[in-house]
Write an enzyme that holds these catalytic residues in place. Structure first.
Site, short mmCIF file in Angstrom:
data_model
loop_
_atom_site.label_atom_id
_atom_site.label_comp_id
_atom_site.label_asym_id
_atom_site.label_seq_id
_atom_site.Cartn_x
_atom_site.Cartn_y
_atom_site.Cartn_z
N ASP A 284 -8.10 3.35 1.09
CA ASP A 284 -7.01 3.80 2.24
C ASP A 284 -7.85 4.35 3.44
O ASP A 284 -8.58 5.47 3.26
CB ASP A 284 -6.19 4.87 1.79
CG ASP A 284 -5.06 5.27 2.91
OD1 ASP A 284 -5.09 4.72 3.82
OD2 ASP A 284 -4.03 5.62 2.28
N ASN B 190 2.27 1.47 4.08
CA ASN B 190 2.59 0.31 4.82
C ASN B 190 2.38 0.39 6.27
O ASN B 190 3.08 -0.11 7.08
CB ASN B 190 4.17 -0.24 4.55
CG ASN B 190 4.55 -1.72 4.88
OD1 ASN B 190 5.69 -2.03 5.55
ND2 ASN B 190 3.32 -2.66 4.86
N CYS C 74 0.76 -1.08 0.08
CA CYS C 74 0.05 0.14 0.14
C CYS C 74 0.97 1.09 0.01
O CYS C 74 2.17 1.09 -0.22
CB CYS C 74 -0.94 0.05 1.39
SG CYS C 74 -0.31 0.18 2.95
N CYS D 32 -1.19 0.61 7.18
CA CYS D 32 -2.84 0.41 7.26
C CYS D 32 -3.25 -0.71 6.37
O CYS D 32 -3.34 -1.66 7.28
CB CYS D 32 -3.81 1.74 6.56
SG CYS D 32 -3.54 3.14 7.79
N ARG D 33 -3.24 -0.75 5.18
CA ARG D 33 -3.91 -1.84 4.40
C ARG D 33 -3.06 -2.99 4.17
O ARG D 33 -3.45 -4.18 4.52
CB ARG D 33 -4.18 -1.34 2.83
CG ARG D 33 -5.54 -0.32 3.07
CD ARG D 33 -5.47 0.32 1.87
NE ARG D 33 -4.48 1.16 1.22
CZ ARG D 33 -4.31 2.00 0.18
NH1 ARG D 33 -5.12 1.82 -0.67
NH2 ARG D 33 -3.25 2.77 0.25
N SER D 34 -1.75 -2.83 3.79
CA SER D 34 -0.80 -3.88 3.52
C SER D 34 -0.46 -4.59 4.92
O SER D 34 -0.21 -5.82 4.70
CB SER D 34 0.22 -3.54 2.81
OG SER D 34 1.23 -2.51 3.45
#
Length: 166
Positions: A124, A13, A10, A15-17
């Protein structure tokens, strides 16, 4: 048997990943497939290098029985393109950023295509509240479950050869 290596990416690095990495790692462990996969995450930017995931990502993962608090943000490295069989970007902006610096042999896919089959971006949640983190957790869990099922079947059918992942 060479493990299938997957890198979730993301922007920062945090939140999402990291959530995707934690979810996929958890599913792999539950399936008893730890030696079959190498799993990591990275960001296209280096603003948060060395920091733990966003507290809301940690809390969302924790509320679902997954601990990602030990992860640390890092920026994508040129060696990642060689070291990972599959690089899954959370949105089209991340795909574009990765493709700008990737060698031609790198396998970069949108998570929404490869794991969900919908072509959707994983939004995001950074500037929103906890509900956004719960929403992406649900999408990531669905995608990671499908991805593991597909790659587990592929792993069994190709007897250790991961060339079909590329």
């Amino acid at each position: 048997m060479t493990p299938i290596s997957i890198l979730f990416v993301c922007m920062g690095n945090i939140c999402r990943s990291p959530l995707a990495e934690g979810i996929f790692r958890h599913l792999v462990t539950e399936a008893g497939l730890n030696g079959h996969f190498t799993i990591d995450s990275a960001g296209t930017g280096g603003w948060h290098e060395g920091e733990p995931p966003d507290g809301r990502s940690i809390a969302t993962a924790q509320s679902n029985g997954i601990d990602i608090s030990g992860q640390r943000a890092r920026r994508i490295r040129s060696s990642d393109y060689r070291d990972f069989d599959l690089i899954l970007a959370m949105d089209r902006d991340n795909v574009a950023a990765l493709e700008k610096i990737a060698p031609p042999e790198a396998t970069i896919r949108l998570f929404g295509d490869a794991a969900l089959g919908t072509g959707e971006d994983i939004p995001d949640p950074y500037y929103g509240g906890p509900d956004g983190f719960e929403l992406i957790y649900t999408r990531l869990l669905t995608g990671c479950s499908s991805l593991l099922e597909a790659l587990g079947v592929e792993r069994a059918s190709c007897s250790g050869n991961t060339s079909s992942v590329r």
